[in-house]
Design a protein around this motif. Structure first.
Motif, short mmCIF file in Angstrom:
data_model
loop_
_atom_site.label_atom_id
_atom_site.label_comp_id
_atom_site.label_asym_id
_atom_site.label_seq_id
_atom_site.Cartn_x
_atom_site.Cartn_y
_atom_site.Cartn_z
N LYS A 65 0.90 -1.31 0.19
CA LYS A 65 0.11 0.03 -0.13
C LYS A 65 0.87 1.32 -0.01
O LYS A 65 0.57 2.11 -0.77
N ASP A 66 2.13 1.38 0.75
CA ASP A 66 2.93 2.52 0.96
C ASP A 66 3.64 2.59 -0.51
O ASP A 66 3.81 3.75 -1.12
N GLN A 67 3.76 1.65 -1.20
CA GLN A 67 4.45 1.68 -2.38
C GLN A 67 3.50 2.21 -3.57
O GLN A 67 3.94 2.88 -4.30
N VAL A 68 2.15 1.68 -3.43
CA VAL A 68 1.32 1.99 -4.45
C VAL A 68 0.87 3.75 -4.36
O VAL A 68 0.84 4.32 -5.41
N TYR A 69 1.04 4.31 -3.08
CA TYR A 69 0.64 5.55 -3.20
C TYR A 69 1.95 6.48 -3.03
O TYR A 69 1.87 7.68 -2.89
N SER A 70 2.91 5.78 -3.18
CA SER A 70 4.23 6.57 -3.47
C SER A 70 4.43 7.13 -4.64
O SER A 70 5.34 8.30 -4.87
N SER A 71 3.94 6.81 -5.78
CA SER A 71 4.03 7.34 -7.12
C SER A 71 2.89 6.77 -7.90
O SER A 71 2.26 5.74 -7.82
N LYS A 72 2.54 7.79 -8.85
CA LYS A 72 1.75 7.38 -9.85
C LYS A 72 2.03 6.18 -11.03
O LYS A 72 0.95 5.59 -11.14
N GLU A 73 3.31 6.14 -10.90
CA GLU A 73 3.47 4.80 -11.96
C GLU A 73 3.21 3.44 -11.18
O GLU A 73 2.54 2.61 -11.58
N ASN A 74 3.33 3.53 -9.82
CA ASN A 74 3.27 2.22 -9.08
C ASN A 74 1.63 2.16 -8.99
O ASN A 74 1.16 0.84 -9.08
N ASP A 104 8.84 5.70 18.64
CA ASP A 104 9.32 5.52 17.38
C ASP A 104 8.75 6.99 16.73
O ASP A 104 7.85 7.31 16.39
N PRO A 105 10.19 7.90 16.42
CA PRO A 105 9.85 9.01 15.98
C PRO A 105 9.29 9.11 14.65
O PRO A 105 8.81 10.29 14.22
N ASN A 106 9.11 7.98 14.13
CA ASN A 106 8.41 8.08 12.68
C ASN A 106 7.19 7.29 12.58
O ASN A 106 6.78 6.79 11.58
N TYR A 107 6.76 7.46 13.70
CA TYR A 107 5.27 6.80 13.72
C TYR A 107 4.26 7.65 13.33
O TYR A 107 3.83 8.69 13.66
N ALA A 108 3.73 7.44 11.81
CA ALA A 108 2.90 8.36 11.08
C ALA A 108 1.48 8.53 11.87
O ALA A 108 1.35 9.80 11.91
N ARG A 148 5.83 16.03 8.15
CA ARG A 148 6.59 14.68 8.58
C ARG A 148 5.82 13.37 8.42
O ARG A 148 6.27 12.61 7.82
N CYS A 149 4.49 13.78 8.51
CA CYS A 149 3.52 12.55 8.30
C CYS A 149 3.43 12.10 7.01
O CYS A 149 3.75 10.76 6.71
N ILE A 150 3.33 13.01 6.13
CA ILE A 150 3.24 12.66 4.56
C ILE A 150 4.43 12.13 3.96
O ILE A 150 4.63 11.31 2.87
N ASN A 151 5.50 12.52 4.72
CA ASN A 151 7.13 12.05 4.00
C ASN A 151 7.24 10.62 4.37
O ASN A 151 7.90 9.89 3.74
N LEU A 152 6.64 10.24 5.70
CA LEU A 152 6.82 9.16 6.01
C LEU A 152 5.75 7.89 5.70
O LEU A 152 5.86 6.91 5.43
N SER A 153 4.45 8.50 5.42
CA SER A 153 3.34 7.89 5.05
C SER A 153 2.56 8.42 3.73
O SER A 153 1.72 9.11 3.86
N PRO A 154 3.19 8.05 2.58
CA PRO A 154 2.39 8.72 1.35
C PRO A 154 1.26 8.34 1.05
O PRO A 154 0.52 8.85 0.29
N ASN A 155 0.55 7.26 1.80
CA ASN A 155 -0.73 6.67 1.62
C ASN A 155 -1.64 7.47 2.54
O ASN A 155 -2.88 7.16 2.47
N HIS A 156 -1.36 8.28 3.20
CA HIS A 156 -2.06 9.04 4.46
C HIS A 156 -2.83 10.21 3.80
O HIS A 156 -2.50 11.54 4.03
N LYS A 157 -3.95 9.98 3.18
CA LYS A 157 -4.64 10.83 2.53
C LYS A 157 -5.12 12.12 3.21
O LYS A 157 -5.24 13.26 2.76
#
Length: 456
Positions: free
Chosen positions: A28-37, A190-194, A219-228
């Motif tokens: 899911k993270d990969q899919v939301y990280s780019s339009k190509e995915n 966890d400093p990167n907990y979205a 910070r949230c969207i940089n770590l979790s590109p699927n967080h709409k």
């Protein structure tokens, strides 16, 4: 570990019941990280549909349905996913993701039933218990949610998820300072907990601490590109601060992954309108006069005592208020009948208005658009830029060599599709043309041709 979505073999993703929730989250993270995915997964979804139709082995069909249901959930097609996953809910994985679908659809009882089914074979699955706690909180059962969370404190006290869920419960109870402490504790773990970053950003946002909210949303969207929701909230914050380009970017990021997201479509339209807004003295004068009409008090008109009393009780004071309510809503009010309704409609008609009109319009000036004929509006626009299309849609048309409205009107759905205009842009074009009483040229059997092109 899966390296990239291009390397994912969906046919081998499921072996019995071994598909992991960790793998699905990663996908899911990969899919939301780019339009190509996203496009790659969309293509795989279509391939899975064809495979299901061709497969005759009932067990393999169920395997494919499970994968397809999860993929549909990943891309945001929750209703479609739920219908598929209902067919495999006897499987632990199917039950779990059906529960996720029900949770997003607001059917919390069904979600809880599915999560309970999913954890029956392993009572120690902490993450499913947190899903159950979250669902109970969303349904309003804060007490039970907290009971579940605190029950895992000894075994999972060092879990960012546990403290984040605890904070969410406290937020619901209005204990904002205590909630904040738990979000901070989650980020210490966890400093990167979205999830915790989003909740911190949201709380800063609600408190009017814009700079802090911006920092945590980013910070949230940089770590979790699927967080709409983080993208949408960040976009709204940028728009409130007058940063319309940044706002549009946020909404477009959501639409890249989920083209039909209603909130993102609405907010993007507003952001684009703000970007293209210009000052025109004549328009300003016209809007001033229209505003004066809309603000005329109901008391200025001769109405029956019953009508006046009903409107007063409904807190309807001006003509503008009347344009924001429908006939059905008026008639549902006690003692308000057809006679009173006809009185109101007659008053509005004198001013070129009607009941419920504001619900169909985006600006006050559109309330008066009925005074201009469709032909006059159509003649008034020449350049594509006047259609108020999104930047992406205008770019697609420009690449297709279409710069003027008259050129666009000569095209059919099929011809535009053949020039690379995708369905979501076709819908946008037709919607905007319809506002001017215009439409694309209708070709013979165009719908059938579109369906053929879509499957080729």
């Amino acid at each position: 570990m899966i390296k990239a979505i291009a390397d994912i073999d969906f046919d081998k993703l499921l072996e019995g019941e071994t598909i992991s929730r960790e793998a699905v989250t990663y996908i899911k993270d990969q899919v939301y990280s780019s339009k190509e995915n996203r496009e790659k997964l969309d293509a795989k979804i279509e391939s899975l549909k064809l495979d299901i139709k061709k497969e005759h082995d009932s067990v393999k069909v169920k395997d494919l349905i499970l994968i397809l249901g999860i993929c549909e959930w990943i891309v945001g097609k929750v209703k479609e996913a739920s219908e598929l996953l209902k067919e495999v809910k006897s499987r632990k994985t199917g039950a779990y993701y059906l529960g996720k679908c029900y949770q997003e659809l607001g059917d919390y009882n069904q979600a809880l039933e599915c999560f309970e089914r999913a954890k029956k074979t392993d009572m120690e699955e902490f993450d499913i218990h947190m899903d159950i706690a979250e669902t109970k909180r969303m349904s309003g059962d804060i007490e039970d949610a907290l009971k579940i969370i605190k029950g895992f404190l000894q075994a999972h006290g060092n879990s960012a998820e546990l403290h984040c869920q605890w904070g969410c419960c406290l937020d619901e109870l209005g204990e904002y300072q205590e909630a904040f402490k738990h979000y901070e504790q989650a980020l210490q773990i966890d400093p990167n907990y979205a999830k915790a970053l989003f909740r911190m950003a949201f709380n800063y946002d609600m408190n009017g601490e814009d700079e802090k909210a911006l920092e945590y949303y980013e910070r949230c969207i940089n770590l979790s590109p699927n967080h709409k929701n983080a993208f949408i909230n960040l976009g709204i914050l940028h728009e409130d601060r007058g940063n319309y380009d940044e706002a549009a970017y946020c909404f477009e990021m959501v639409l890249d992954a989920e083209p039909t997201n209603a909130r993102a479509l609405l907010f993007l339209k507003d952001a684009k309108a703000s970007i293209s807004m210009y000052y025109d003295e004549e328009i300003s004068k016209k809007q001033g006069k229209e505003s004066e009409v809309l603000n005329i008090p109901i008391s200025d008109f001769e109405l029956s005592v019953r009508s006046k009393n009903c409107l007063e009780k409904m807190n309807i004071r001006t003509l503008k208020d009347l344009t924001k309510i429908t006939e059905a809503e008026l008639l549902s009010f006690k003692n308000f009948g057809e006679t009173s309704l006809n009185e109101i409609k007659a008053i509005l008609a004198q001013k070129g208005l009607r009941l419920g009109q504001a619900l169909e319009s985006d600006t006050e000036s559109e309330l008066f658009s009925a005074k201009m004929t469709m032909e006059e509006e159509g003649d008034a626009i020449e350049d594509i830029s006047e259609l108020n299309l999104s930047a992406r849609c205008r770019n697609v048309l420009s690449k297709a060599g279409i710069e003027r409205v008259e050129d666009l009107l000569k095209m059919t759905d099929v011809e535009l599709s053949q020039k690379g205009v995708k369905e979501n842009y076709l819908d946008e074009i037709k919607e905007n043309l319809s506002k001017f009483g215009l439409s694309l040229r209708t070709g013979d059997n165009s719908e059938a041709e579109m369906e053929r092109n879509a499957t080729e």
